[in-house]
Design an enzyme around this catalytic site. Structure first.
Site, mmCIF file in Angstrom:
data_model
loop_
_atom_site.group_PDB
_atom_site.id
_atom_site.type_symbol
_atom_site.label_atom_id
_atom_site.label_comp_id
_atom_site.label_asym_id
_atom_site.label_seq_id
_atom_site.Cartn_x
_atom_site.Cartn_y
_atom_site.Cartn_z
ATOM 1 N N GLY A 147 0.840 -1.186 0.000
ATOM 2 C CA GLY A 147 0.000 0.000 0.000
ATOM 3 C C GLY A 147 0.878 1.240 0.000
ATOM 4 O O GLY A 147 2.049 1.199 -0.387
ATOM 5 N N ILE A 192 2.267 2.916 2.463
ATOM 6 C CA ILE A 192 3.448 2.809 3.320
ATOM 7 C C ILE A 192 4.464 1.847 2.718
ATOM 8 O O ILE A 192 5.664 2.136 2.644
ATOM 9 C CB ILE A 192 3.052 2.362 4.739
ATOM 10 C CG1 ILE A 192 2.105 3.383 5.369
ATOM 11 C CG2 ILE A 192 4.290 2.177 5.614
ATOM 12 C CD1 ILE A 192 1.471 2.910 6.661
ATOM 13 N N ARG A 248 0.249 -3.939 11.714
ATOM 14 C CA ARG A 248 -0.565 -4.175 12.900
ATOM 15 C C ARG A 248 0.111 -5.228 13.771
ATOM 16 O O ARG A 248 0.679 -6.206 13.268
ATOM 17 C CB ARG A 248 -1.984 -4.626 12.532
ATOM 18 C CG ARG A 248 -2.884 -3.486 12.055
ATOM 19 C CD ARG A 248 -3.164 -2.489 13.170
ATOM 20 N NE ARG A 248 -4.028 -1.389 12.755
ATOM 21 C CZ ARG A 248 -3.604 -0.224 12.317
ATOM 22 N NH1 ARG A 248 -2.286 -0.014 12.187
ATOM 23 N NH2 ARG A 248 -4.453 0.736 12.005
ATOM 24 N N GLU A 276 -1.706 -3.687 22.718
ATOM 25 C CA GLU A 276 -1.200 -2.319 22.884
ATOM 26 C C GLU A 276 -2.047 -1.602 23.931
ATOM 27 O O GLU A 276 -3.274 -1.659 23.848
ATOM 28 C CB GLU A 276 -1.262 -1.546 21.561
ATOM 29 C CG GLU A 276 -0.282 -2.045 20.528
ATOM 30 C CD GLU A 276 -0.319 -1.242 19.226
ATOM 31 O OE1 GLU A 276 -1.116 -0.265 19.138
ATOM 32 O OE2 GLU A 276 0.434 -1.584 18.305
ATOM 33 N N HIS A 288 3.920 2.454 18.797
ATOM 34 C CA HIS A 288 2.939 2.796 17.756
ATOM 35 C C HIS A 288 2.881 4.311 17.539
ATOM 36 O O HIS A 288 1.801 4.917 17.545
ATOM 37 C CB HIS A 288 1.552 2.257 18.117
ATOM 38 C CG HIS A 288 0.698 2.015 16.900
ATOM 39 N ND1 HIS A 288 -0.333 1.090 16.881
ATOM 40 C CD2 HIS A 288 0.710 2.566 15.660
ATOM 41 C CE1 HIS A 288 -0.913 1.098 15.690
ATOM 42 N NE2 HIS A 288 -0.288 1.989 14.937
#
Length: 315
Positions: A149, A151, A232, A261, A280
């Site tokens: 994608g 990123i 993720r 997280e 994150h």
């Protein structure tokens, strides 16, 4: 055909005056309400036709009036679960805003791990003058980018520009993008893992990506390999990643996401010398350009919404 009824737009991103002016130009004729995710009241949420920004999912409860939610995040997995939005509510993400920030953060981790700068930093904090031996070069490695994608493509171009050979993985085949030397589909992951020196993962959280990096897959990688994850955290179970690093299945890892997280203070991952971990934060608004792009996406979508046109990044 333009929608003539006045719409109420609730904006919960930290917009400055110039951002508000841009949004209000795009949403001419709308009523704007500004708040934060924390200060937005239940009344504000219920009265909104449009929300720009990430109101916490557990505060939504399928609001009846809400027609469109524009997220300030690239990930939308928390908002597609039952009970959050009505099926008639449009949902769009901020995909395209985070590529530069997250890719550069992950790439910095790669270079740091290749040169063992994490170990030298640890030694510095202990007043130790140490030599940690051989290092590797970005010009000599093959990088597997999992998830091409926004990123992933940014990361691929950075690696390619400095001399790495880049293999890209995506769900379906298409033209090979700039910065990618080979393109494959996700079903070839198992064949490619043993052949590469770096695995850079940028996959979203879905049923197919959940714990996709299994014990068997990490064991199949080179023991000199570096694993990066800025997609993720649930792509790999924490206990599996810990075992891979502590047992030497792979050389090191750089992660900006964890499962869960925040990572609990008693997780053994904290103590691993061959793990570089950040909480994150590679995205968010730490790179000011990211927020400007989010506002641009929201403004363009707001203008399109009022004209009845297609919205960018619709989920």
């Amino acid at each position: 055909m333009e929608i003539m009824m006045e719409k109420t737009v609730l904006v919960v991103i930290p917009a400055e005056e110039r951002h508000k002016e841009k949004l209000e130009r795009a949403g001419k004729g709308c009523r704007f309400v500004y708040a934060s995710p924390q200060t937005a009241t239940e009344e504000m949420i219920e009265a909104a036709d449009v929300i720009i920004g990430n109101v916490k999912p557990d505060r939504l409860h399928e609001p009846e009036r809400l027609q469109w939610l524009q997220l300030n995040s690239a990930g939308a997995d928390a908002y597609v679960k039952p009970g959050i939005l009505r099926s008639t509510t449009m949902l769009t993400s901020a995909t395209g805003a985070y590529g530069k920030a997250v890719a550069e953060h992950s790439f910095a981790m790669l270079l740091m791990l290749q040169k063992k700068l994490n170990l030298y930093r640890d030694a510095q904090t202990k007043n130790e003058w140490s030599d940690f031996g051989t290092v590797t070069s970005i010009t000599d490695v093959t990088v597997l980018v999992v998830g091409l994608g926004d990123i992933g493509l940014h990361f691929a171009r950075l690696a390619s520009a400095l001399g790495a050979r880049v293999i890209g993985l995506k769900r379906s085949m298409g033209p090979c993008p700039e910065g990618v030397h080979e393109l494959h589909t996700m079903d070839e992951l198992d064949n490619l893992l043993p052949k590469v020196d770096v695995v850079a993962s940028f996959v979203p959280s879905t049923a197919t990506t959940y714990h996709m990096y299994t014990k068997e897959r990490l064991m199949a990688m080179k023991d000199t390999a570096i694993f990066l994850n800025s997609g993720r955290g649930d792509a790999v179970a924490s206990e599996v990643l810990y075992e891979a690093l502590s047992e030497g299945w792979i050389a090191s890892a750089g992660i900006d996401v964890t499962e869960p997280e925040p990572l609990p203070a008693d997780s053994p991952l904290w103590q691993l010398p061959n793990l570089m971990m950040t909480p994150h934060i590679s995205g968010q608004f730490h790179l000011p350009e990211t927020f400007e792009r989010i506002v641009d996406i929201a403004a363009a979508n707001l203008e399109a919404y009022l004209k009845g046109e297609n919205l960018r990044n619709r989920i």
